[in-house]
Design a protein around this motif. Structure first.
Motif, mmCIF file in Angstrom:
data_model
loop_
_atom_site.group_PDB
_atom_site.id
_atom_site.type_symbol
_atom_site.label_atom_id
_atom_site.label_comp_id
_atom_site.label_asym_id
_atom_site.label_seq_id
_atom_site.Cartn_x
_atom_site.Cartn_y
_atom_site.Cartn_z
ATOM 1 N N SER A 273 13.005 23.301 51.836
ATOM 2 C CA SER A 273 12.250 24.012 50.805
ATOM 3 C C SER A 273 11.174 24.923 51.383
ATOM 4 C CB SER A 273 11.626 23.005 49.833
ATOM 5 O OG SER A 273 10.886 22.034 50.533
ATOM 6 N N ASP A 596 14.396 16.521 49.873
ATOM 7 C CA ASP A 596 14.583 17.797 49.197
ATOM 8 C C ASP A 596 14.911 17.557 47.727
ATOM 9 O OD1 ASP A 596 14.104 19.029 51.552
ATOM 10 O OD2 ASP A 596 16.145 19.773 51.882
ATOM 11 N N ASP A 597 14.663 18.567 46.907
ATOM 12 C CA ASP A 597 14.939 18.483 45.481
ATOM 13 C C ASP A 597 16.426 18.752 45.253
ATOM 14 O OD1 ASP A 597 15.040 18.600 42.759
ATOM 15 O OD2 ASP A 597 13.763 20.360 42.536
ATOM 16 N N ARG A 599 18.070 19.247 42.559
ATOM 17 C CA ARG A 599 18.271 20.307 41.564
ATOM 18 C C ARG A 599 18.154 21.679 42.209
ATOM 19 N NH1 ARG A 599 17.949 20.337 35.960
ATOM 20 N NH2 ARG A 599 17.451 18.126 36.077
ATOM 21 N N LYS A 854 10.280 13.352 34.847
ATOM 22 C CA LYS A 854 10.071 14.760 35.160
ATOM 23 C C LYS A 854 10.571 15.652 34.036
ATOM 24 C CE LYS A 854 10.322 14.230 40.188
ATOM 25 N NZ LYS A 854 11.052 14.624 41.440
#
Length: 1090
Positions: A273, A596-597, A599, A854
């Motif tokens: 990211s 890491d995300d 999405r 979230k």
């Protein structure tokens, strides 16, 4: 070394050699002091290496390619004595002055956008450099140290600085760095060189430097981005704390949680990211092309009619409009191989104003047919288009007769796209009314010849040489007219190899973007070699497209697997982003790195495929802020390519069965070629498959197919009318992590479901008969995603779900009978929850106790715009909703009269807020006070009684970009203080009172800031409520009901109490069914009152 003395060199990292290259962007890196006792002479490169890979200098090895510029970007790294012991300078300004002298050499010609990047102490050098160059560019009374040419260079340089990025820079000083150096060198404070005194927290010169730098940044509108370390150095803690690091960039700031002070500028991968954030920042500042940014978006926006389509549009338009309304029914057939643009041509005609003008009063119907269509499903679609109730029990022949009789009475413009078989055309040859026209496309000329002797045939041919070259250049070069001389000959040859096929020109053109001449030569040879093989016309196309497929692995090693995924669904399927996300996460494709995300990672992969024309987006442009709304599909040819490659490229018998896909083929048993591959010892299964992924989606299986798959991870059985599952089915797939059984017709699931120990994603959506889940579901300790939308008969969830400690996402939208066991959710770690609110179900207080959420979407059982609402206690959200401090998305469709005021200061990560209520009249004043909602980018209010939008204070909603007030029909005025929302770019006031629009227009006349807003009005005026309320309307919903509704204070209200809104949402397979009803309201003027 590109220039400068040996003491203060400027290293040119890219391009490798100087020349007459076109330049569109310059990036300059400045390293910091070296906190080691090693040789520091290579700090200009060693500072910027990939974490764990000292031989990879990412500004040189990654950045040029990811910017998509090739020779169009220059990257420099400056060098200076960075040794904390031997550095001879006492002040940062001395270092900056020496660097400025070298950088201002006229040879560099700084006449294009510039981005400066500094790490740690290098960031202070950078600030001093900017201050000195700015002074040199504006002050003619400098000392002799500045030549006239250098001053001119400084003026040009400062006029082009677009952005500055800081990595862990101690803007407010750092005692910890000083302590670290003392401990490292085993010395006392007196031994530290003067240069270290620059980072003392109370150093006055540094404070003045920050003031001067800040003034320049503001005056010249230079963008700032700051990164800070998130992991402490061993035994020393954080060297530059967050307060000091983010001082220069309060709005654009990113904390790299997995990096210490040294690692903060060393991304572990291109997908990390931190690297992605920097890359996006550089692109935004430089307004430059990158393979997955603006220029590629412009490619997708480009009208394809520019390249040879217009002549076909005119020709076919003439054919379909040549006869009047009393003429006999006619046929026009468009034929040609796949990838020529037949569907695009039909779309142009379907939306043509000339065609609509000619067929005024006629019914327009579009059917996408495909290779293995479900004729009954197409008949249901035709029934709905004609306003008839679908007859799901009728046999096809009887159904066709009934539809035939209906069509004979109407004038219809019927489009049949992608017809493959004679029997399919015969089943859909229904437009027999006077003046009707059937327009169809096919790859098969003989089908048209057999269909009717009177059919008008139009062959689509490949593009001309000139059009082929134009389309190829649009995708391969930016701008298209700027073709480098050294690759032009290769490019022209490659365009010719594409044989005029638009899809091939796009895919291969995109694959070649940014390649150098050596790569062009090599890949052209590879493309020509594929032509030498004995292939059919379709196979030759696939071999050409394979070049783009092969190059996907250079972008990301996962992209080929991601592309294969889309072949697991029937052709022309729309696949929602969340389904992709859940499947890929369950399979382990995302995230690539822990922390890491997933999405963001999934979105990045999809965007890369989209920008290379491997998949299509149903939403137009892609936005990561609303990725949950995205829908994707794959062109039929690209889907066929994926299936072709899976069959051709897997050489060994075991590899051949890695992915087995047979979706949408009306199968009732597993394909014959799968049977007898091998016999599992001592197993009841008749077939053993070595597949990792298997899809039998949308077929006609009523029981689980007979096979054993010990390596299977991904099983897609959705869209099958499965009545039951065998008790021991879990033993057939011991490694299964993704199971999709949507639209099954079973009432229950066997207890052995709990034996799927590796299950991560379970999709049971639209299983209308499912009444309960087995209690053993509590054993699924790895389960992250549980999707239960539209399980209408589901009555409760087992209390053991409290033990699902890995559960992150639970969707129960439109589970209208669901009652919740007490404390079902209390200890789960859910991050996303979509729930259909019922007064006898889970309380909102319980839901708001899920502190890790979230994303939260709450539907009412009776959505306010569709049904009268069930009552909440005191018509308000529970106060503890403000405890959901990790929320990024909040959608509330309830009749609430008030909102908790403290939300605006506690929900500090909230990025999107949507409130739909027919009774909310006022927003809390705190919503627009200084500091409110610091991360919010979109605020949508669909509140028909909202009478006031509060005054906006300075620094309120500092990141808000979109304010959507659609259907706020009681709102009459917006205060000019809206202009204090400094990031606001879009204001939507559709279906609002005319007074509100006039208020916006008046503000635009008075304020330049207002004039710069993109304000969306609607063209239709809202009719007086007394007129609307006096009428009643009908809206066809499903096979058994019409919904009869009327307007009440501009809301839609159902008057047929027997009809349940859940039926409406489920039959249209749309979790946002509210938006469909809103669309109906928008067209109210065209609907006939009952």
């Amino acid at each position: 070394m590109a220039g400068g003395s040996s003491d203060w060199p400027v290293h040119q990292l890219w391009p490798p050699s100087e020349g007459n290259q076109r330049t569109e962007l310059d990036v300059v890196f400045i390293h910091g002091l070296q906190l080691t006792a090693n040789d520091t002479s290579d700090a200009w490169s060693s500072t910027w290496t990939q974490r764990g890979h000292d031989d990879v200098c990412w500004p040189r090895d990654w950045l040029p390619y990811d910017l998509g510029q090739g020779q169009a970007v220059r990257i420099f790294s400056v060098s200076y004595n960075a040794d904390i012991v031997t550095c001879p300078h006492d002040h940062v300004s001395e270092i900056a002055h020496n660097l400025s002298q070298n950088l201002m050499n006229p040879r560099y010609e700084w006449d294009h956008p510039i981005v400066l990047i500094g790490h740690s102490f290098g960031g202070l050098v950078l600030k001093s450099l900017v201050v000195q160059l700015n002074r040199a560019s504006t002050n003619t009374n400098l000392t002799d140290s500045w030549s006239i040419s250098q001053q001119e260079s400084a003026k040009v340089f400062m006029s082009n600085v677009r952005g500055v990025a800081f990595y862990a820079v101690p803007h407010a000083g750092s005692n910890n760095i000083r302590k670290y150096v003392i401990k490292l060198l085993k010395c006392n404070r007196r031994d530290i060189t003067g240069i270290m005194r620059n980072i003392h927290p109370r150093q006055g010169d540094m404070e003045q430097l920050s003031v001067d730098f800040g003034r320049i940044v503001t005056d010249k509108e230079i963008s700032i981005y700051a990164f800070c370390e998130g992991r402490p150095m061993e035994q020393m803690g954080i060297l530059v704390d967050e307060t000091s690091a983010r001082r220069a960039a309060e709005d654009n700031f990113y904390k790299i949680e997995d990096a210490d002070h040294v690692e903060v500028c060393k991304p572990p991968s291109k997908e990390h990211s931190s690297y992605v954030q920097l890359l996006q920042f550089i692109i935004t500042c430089g307004k430059v092309a990158r393979e997955c940014d603006q220029p590629l978006q412009e490619v997708h926006d480009l009208p394809e009619s520019t390249f040879g389509l217009e002549s076909y549009v005119e020709r076919v338009e003439t054919l379909v409009t040549s006869e009047g309304s009393d003429a006999a029914p006619r046929y026009v057939g468009v034929w040609g191989m796949g990838g020529l643009g037949k569907t695009l041509l039909l779309q142009r005609l379907y939306g043509s104003p000339n065609v609509h003008g000619h067929f005024q009063g006629a019914k327009f119907i579009w059917l996408t047919v495909g290779q293995t269509p479900d004729i009954m499903a197409l008949y249901w679609t035709l029934s709905a288009e004609l306003g008839l109730k679908p007859e799901k029990t009728a046999n096809p022949e009887d159904y066709k007769v009934k539809l035939y009789n209906q069509f004979r009475q109407r004038r219809v413009f019927l489009v049949l796209d992608d017809v493959w078989q004679d029997k399919t055309f015969n089943s859909l040859d229904l437009a027999k009314g006077k003046g009707s026209v059937t327009l169809l496309s096919t790859r098969n000329l003989s089908l048209l010849q057999r269909a009717s002797p009177q059919i008008s045939q139009v062959q689509m041919a490949p593009l001309s040489k000139e059009d082929s070259w134009s389309l190829f250049c649009v995708h391969a070069f930016t701008p298209p007219s700027n073709v480098p001389d050294e690759v032009k000959e290769y490019a022209e040859s490659m365009a010719q190899e594409c044989k005029g096929l638009p899809l091939a020109l796009k895919v291969i053109g995109r694959a070649m973007f940014g390649k150098d001449s050596c790569e062009w030569e090599l890949l052209l040879k590879k493309l020509r070699e594929s032509r030498m093989q004995e292939n059919t016309v379709e196979e030759e196309l696939y071999e050409h497209l394979k070049l783009g497929y092969d190059l996907l692995s250079e972008v990301d090693s996962r992209l080929q697997r991601c592309f294969h995924y889309f072949a697991a669904f029937p052709e022309d399927s729309n696949i929602v982003f969340e389904e992709i996300l859940f499947h890929w996460t369950g399979e382990g494709l995302v995230p690539e790195h822990n922390g890491d995300d997933p999405r963001a990672d999934a979105f990045s992969l999809l965007k890369k495929l989209w920008l290379r024309s491997f998949i299509e987006s149903k939403n137009g442009q892609l936005s990561s802020n609303q990725c949950y709304l995205l829908n994707f599909k794959v062109h039929d040819v690209m889907r066929d390519l994926a299936l072709y490659l899976l069959k051709k490229d897997c050489g060994t018998p075991s590899a051949k069965e890695l992915y087995l896909y047979r979706a949408g083929q009306n199968l009732e048993e597993i394909p014959r070629e799968w049977k007898g591959i091998s016999e599992p010892p001592e197993s009841k299964r008749t077939t053993i498959l070595e597949a990792r992924r298997l899809s039998l989606d949308t077929n006609k299986f009523e029981t689980l197919p007979e096979f054993y798959a010990p390596k299977l991870v991904f099983l897609l059985l959705g869209g099958n009318p499965i009545i039951s599952l065998p008790a021991d089915f879990s033993s057939y797939f011991p490694k299964l992590s993704v199971l999709n059984l949507r639209k099954g017709q079973f009432h229950s699931l066997p207890d052995e479901l709990g034996d799927l120990k590796n299950l991560v994603c379970l999709d049971l959506s639209n299983c209308h008969e499912l009444e309960t889940l087995p209690v053993t579901v509590s054993k699924l300790q790895k389960l992250k995603f549980l999707i239960l939308n539209d399980c209408w008969a589901l009555k409760y969830l087992p209390s053991g779900m409290v033990n699902l400690t890995s559960l992150q996402v639970l969707h129960t939208a439109r589970c209208v009978r669901l009652n919740w066991a007490e404390h079902t959710l209390s200890r789960t770690s859910m991050e996303e929850f979509r729930h259909f609110y019922r007064t006898d179900g889970a309380s909102l207080e319980d839901i708001c106790g899920l502190l890790l959420l979230k994303e939260l979407t709450i539907f009412a059982e009776k959505v306010d715009i569709i049904l009268e609402m069930c009552k909440l206690p005191q018509n308000m959200l529970p106060p503890n909703i403000s405890s959901l401090t990790k929320l990024k998305l909040l959608q509330i469709w309830l009749n609430i009269e008030t909102l908790p005021a403290e939300m605006s200061f506690r929900c500090i990560q909230l990025q999107e807020l949507e409130i739909c209520s027919s009774v909310l009249k006022h927003l809390p004043p705190s919503f627009t006070r200084c500091g409110a909602f610091p991360a919010l980018t979109k605020l949508k209010l669909s509140c028909v009684q909202l009478v006031e939008f509060p005054e906006v204070e300075k620094d309120a909603l500092p990141t808000l970009r979109t304010l959507d007030l659609t259907s706020c029909s009681s709102l009459k005025v917006l205060s000019p203080s809206i202009q204090l929302l400094t990031k606001l770019s879009s204001l939507i006031v559709e279906y609002c009172d005319e007074s509100l629009k006039n208020s916006c227009r008046e503000n635009c006349e008075k304020s330049l800031i207002w004039r710069n807003l993109d304000i969306q009005f609607t063209n239709k005026q809202i009719l007086p409520l007394e007129v609307l309320n006096s009428k009643r309307y009908t809206f066809g919903v499903d096979d058994n009901h019409d919904i009869e509704f009327r307007l009440m204070n501009a809301d839609l209200l159902i008057t047929d109490e027997k009809q349940r809104v859940a039926d409406f949402g489920a039959n249209y397979n749309n979790r946002h069914f509210y938006s469909l009803m809103k669309a109906a309201a928008k067209h109210m003027a065209n609907m006939k009152p009952k």
